[in-house]
Design a protein around this motif. Sequence first.
Motif, mmCIF file in Angstrom:
data_model
loop_
_atom_site.group_PDB
_atom_site.id
_atom_site.type_symbol
_atom_site.label_atom_id
_atom_site.label_comp_id
_atom_site.label_asym_id
_atom_site.label_seq_id
_atom_site.Cartn_x
_atom_site.Cartn_y
_atom_site.Cartn_z
ATOM 1 N N ARG A 1 -1.239 -36.047 100.906
ATOM 2 C CA ARG A 1 -0.478 -37.266 100.720
ATOM 3 C C ARG A 1 -1.096 -38.138 99.645
ATOM 4 N NH1 ARG A 1 -0.884 -36.465 106.205
ATOM 5 N NH2 ARG A 1 -2.880 -37.481 106.066
ATOM 6 N N ARG A 2 -2.276 -37.732 99.136
ATOM 7 C CA ARG A 2 -3.015 -38.642 98.295
ATOM 8 C C ARG A 2 -2.938 -38.276 96.826
ATOM 9 N NH1 ARG A 2 -8.522 -40.065 99.934
ATOM 10 N NH2 ARG A 2 -7.761 -41.962 98.995
ATOM 11 N N GLY A 3 -3.137 -39.292 96.003
ATOM 12 C CA GLY A 3 -3.094 -39.084 94.565
ATOM 13 C C GLY A 3 -4.075 -38.044 94.101
ATOM 14 N N GLN B 1 -20.794 -34.116 88.411
ATOM 15 C CA GLN B 1 -19.768 -34.984 87.837
ATOM 16 C C GLN B 1 -18.380 -34.524 88.270
ATOM 17 O OE1 GLN B 1 -17.237 -35.055 85.213
ATOM 18 N NE2 GLN B 1 -17.091 -37.268 85.496
ATOM 19 N N PHE B 2 -17.572 -35.504 88.696
ATOM 20 C CA PHE B 2 -16.224 -35.126 89.082
ATOM 21 C C PHE B 2 -15.288 -35.467 87.948
ATOM 22 C CE2 PHE B 2 -12.080 -35.185 90.842
ATOM 23 C CZ PHE B 2 -12.109 -34.136 91.721
ATOM 24 N N PRO B 3 -14.531 -34.475 87.417
ATOM 25 C CA PRO B 3 -14.390 -33.106 87.903
ATOM 26 C C PRO B 3 -15.137 -32.044 87.077
ATOM 27 C CG PRO B 3 -12.534 -33.644 86.523
ATOM 28 C CD PRO B 3 -13.456 -34.830 86.455
ATOM 29 N N ASP C 1 -21.882 -39.983 95.725
ATOM 30 C CA ASP C 1 -22.582 -38.736 96.043
ATOM 31 C C ASP C 1 -21.713 -37.947 97.011
ATOM 32 O OD1 ASP C 1 -24.721 -36.954 95.951
ATOM 33 O OD2 ASP C 1 -25.621 -37.797 97.753
ATOM 34 N N TYR C 2 -20.606 -37.408 96.495
ATOM 35 C CA TYR C 2 -19.567 -36.893 97.382
ATOM 36 C C TYR C 2 -19.823 -35.485 97.881
ATOM 37 C CZ TYR C 2 -18.061 -34.489 93.194
ATOM 38 O OH TYR C 2 -18.032 -33.690 92.086
ATOM 39 N N ASP C 3 -20.660 -34.700 97.191
ATOM 40 C CA ASP C 3 -20.770 -33.293 97.638
ATOM 41 C C ASP C 3 -22.180 -32.708 97.515
ATOM 42 O OD1 ASP C 3 -21.055 -32.801 94.937
ATOM 43 O OD2 ASP C 3 -19.265 -31.555 94.731
ATOM 44 N N ALA D 1 -9.213 -29.831 94.031
ATOM 45 C CA ALA D 1 -10.596 -30.088 94.449
ATOM 46 C C ALA D 1 -10.623 -31.276 95.400
ATOM 47 C CB ALA D 1 -11.448 -30.360 93.214
ATOM 48 N N THR D 2 -10.213 -31.059 96.610
ATOM 49 C CA THR D 2 -10.177 -32.182 97.545
ATOM 50 C C THR D 2 -10.892 -31.808 98.840
ATOM 51 O OG1 THR D 2 -8.017 -31.513 98.329
ATOM 52 C CG2 THR D 2 -8.066 -33.142 96.593
ATOM 53 N N ALA D 3 -10.134 -31.354 99.784
ATOM 54 C CA ALA D 3 -10.686 -31.174 101.123
ATOM 55 C C ALA D 3 -11.523 -29.902 101.246
ATOM 56 C CB ALA D 3 -9.542 -31.125 102.126
ATOM 57 N N LEU E 1 -11.256 -37.889 109.117
ATOM 58 C CA LEU E 1 -12.169 -38.751 109.879
ATOM 59 C C LEU E 1 -12.225 -40.152 109.287
ATOM 60 C CD1 LEU E 1 -15.262 -36.447 110.478
ATOM 61 C CD2 LEU E 1 -13.547 -37.160 112.152
ATOM 62 N N ARG E 2 -11.973 -40.231 107.973
ATOM 63 C CA ARG E 2 -12.170 -41.501 107.238
ATOM 64 C C ARG E 2 -13.544 -42.064 107.590
ATOM 65 N NH1 ARG E 2 -10.877 -40.220 103.809
ATOM 66 N NH2 ARG E 2 -10.819 -42.187 102.691
ATOM 67 N N MET E 3 -14.542 -41.261 107.376
ATOM 68 C CA MET E 3 -15.921 -41.644 107.698
ATOM 69 C C MET E 3 -16.740 -41.595 106.413
ATOM 70 S SD MET E 3 -18.028 -42.427 110.189
ATOM 71 C CE MET E 3 -17.286 -41.887 111.737
ATOM 72 N N SER F 1 -12.470 -38.584 85.441
ATOM 73 C CA SER F 1 -12.999 -38.932 86.772
ATOM 74 C C SER F 1 -11.860 -38.904 87.790
ATOM 75 C CB SER F 1 -13.650 -40.315 86.738
ATOM 76 O OG SER F 1 -12.735 -41.269 86.255
ATOM 77 N N LEU F 2 -12.232 -39.183 89.033
ATOM 78 C CA LEU F 2 -11.223 -39.165 90.106
ATOM 79 C C LEU F 2 -10.245 -40.323 89.901
ATOM 80 C CD1 LEU F 2 -10.453 -37.893 92.875
ATOM 81 C CD2 LEU F 2 -11.897 -39.609 93.935
ATOM 82 N N ASP F 3 -8.970 -39.982 89.753
ATOM 83 C CA ASP F 3 -7.975 -41.017 89.488
ATOM 84 C C ASP F 3 -7.842 -42.018 90.641
ATOM 85 O OD1 ASP F 3 -7.171 -38.743 90.760
ATOM 86 O OD2 ASP F 3 -5.323 -38.481 89.636
HETATM 87 C C1 LIG Z 1 -15.194 -37.583 93.449
HETATM 88 C C2 LIG Z 1 -14.912 -37.827 94.900
HETATM 89 N N1 LIG Z 1 -15.558 -38.807 95.532
HETATM 90 C C3 LIG Z 1 -15.348 -39.058 96.842
HETATM 91 C C4 LIG Z 1 -14.455 -38.338 97.572
HETATM 92 C C5 LIG Z 1 -14.260 -38.645 99.035
HETATM 93 O O1 LIG Z 1 -13.439 -39.733 99.230
HETATM 94 P P1 LIG Z 1 -13.173 -40.258 100.733
HETATM 95 O O2 LIG Z 1 -14.488 -40.343 101.425
HETATM 96 O O3 LIG Z 1 -12.545 -41.605 100.541
HETATM 97 O O4 LIG Z 1 -12.266 -39.292 101.401
HETATM 98 C C6 LIG Z 1 -13.742 -37.308 96.968
HETATM 99 C C7 LIG Z 1 -12.768 -36.499 97.731
HETATM 100 O O5 LIG Z 1 -11.900 -35.861 97.226
HETATM 101 C C8 LIG Z 1 -13.989 -37.045 95.596
HETATM 102 O O6 LIG Z 1 -13.328 -36.067 94.954
#
Ligand SMILES: Cc1ncc(COP(=O)(O)O)c(C=O)c1O
Length: 477
Positions: free
Chosen positions: A93-95, A249-251, A279-281, A114-116, A316-318, A206-208
């Motif tokens: 559902r997300r951008g 770096q994303f992406p 620090d997402y991953d 590159a999301t979940a 989880l939105r954690m 970067s992440l839009d």
């Molecule tokens: C670059 C980046 N940062 C953070 C997140 C995580 O975001 P959130 O914790 O709001 O789900 C993502 C998830 O896709 C991401 O790609």
Amino acid sequence: MNRATELFTELDRGNGTPLRAQLEHSVCDAIAGGGLRPGDRLPASRLLAEAAGVSRGVVSEAYAQLAAEGWIEIRRGRAPVVRAEAVAAPLPRRGRAEAAGPSSPARPRLDLTATAPDLARFPRRAWMAGTRRALAAMPDAALDYADPRGDEELRTVLAAYLVRVCGVAAAPERVVVTGGYTQGLWLACRALARRGARRVAVEDPSLDDSRATIRSAGLELVGVPVDGDGARIDPRLDADAFLVTPAHQFPTGALLSPERRRALLAWAAEGDRHVLEDDYDSEYAYDSPPVRTLQRLAPERVIYLGTASKTLAPALRMGWMAAPAELVEPIAAERWAVDSGGPAIAARAFAAMLAAGEVDRHIRRTRREYHLRRDRLVAALRERLPDCRVEGQSGGLHLLLRLPPGADEDAAVAALEQRRIRIRGLAGYRLAALEEAGAAGSPAGDGPALVVGYGRLPLASIDAVADALRDAIGAAG
Ligand SMILES: Cc1ncc(COP(=O)(O)O)c(C=O)c1O
């Protein structure tokens, strides 16, 4: 006719889609929609061919394709079954995952955005046990409004986790629990805006979604180009804060070089500015231990932002942050203003899982699996696409596939979409993409590339995906 047969016999001979493809789509939709569960048997090809009024060859070909993509398993002399790891790819559902766009023909079979992470691996049992333990132990008073920084128990175990797993210098007083990284970014931006900040530098690409978050907090964006060493740091950069993804770096997947890290922190210190470290991953580092966080080097300059969206699940939105001392109260005040604190029961459940070592165990297990997928995917891409370059594969859940110069990234994405493989090109993550929306082709700059997420790519589908990428890129050359 049994139930499973009925599911696949409504073929539309007038709509131009080959019958084989229609059969494949209906099997995928039944799996994705829950009509078929792992282990369920599909009709034998002869029976289905009779019921659907098609030749047996059409059914056999459809089954072979579905098996190659990892949805089903074909067993000699027996009916095919739905694979245990057949992953339903829900429509995001997300951008950050809108890859397919409004013209998307149908639900994707494979989602390479590159999301979940692999949602089938969410530790449901451990989460249920954590919730049970938390509720049993929570006194009534813990159900009241509480500290807007988040539940104290969670902040305490999170601080230990951040030190141990992520290399963060965090005391519980500095930790703020947030509704995912996204809310943390928004809260930090609001707090900075109240102190007079106007402009936030962001990496380009970067992440839009992050850019939308910064704007919604009332701040302006400044794009900073990225190369193989991460964001190019200009000491004269006119901004009040800098949002970076230094570990991966994303992406593009680049690692911010030591010189750039020093330059970034010097820029921040000189102008009394802040760094927002996404620090997402970094929990998923395959080739070497994770690099030291920027926050560890400058805890009073850097707002560290982390998330459970990659290790556990976005639902989880954690998320959490480790903030400079002077920003903790302002950030907590923003949190109070926006929703009077976070959900305490989920916080205690997560705390119970962390304390019991369940989160560490889950990360260790999934790290092994993603490492394997990464290795297989890189090998398959190198073998089948010798003219492309794989980059940014050292960690996380995605890599960058650089296409040969002149290849049409958008055409490759569209060709994959036709095969119901969802993916995004690099151009869509560029700042310029916003302004150039509607313009044909990729924006100038780094050249065409695809961002290939493998979090939801079953091992069994990797070769078929590499073949599909080869065909799509070949056709788009
Ligand atoms: C670059 C980046 N940062 C953070 C997140 C995580 O975001 P959130 O914790 O709001 O789900 C993502 C998830 O896709 C991401 O790609």
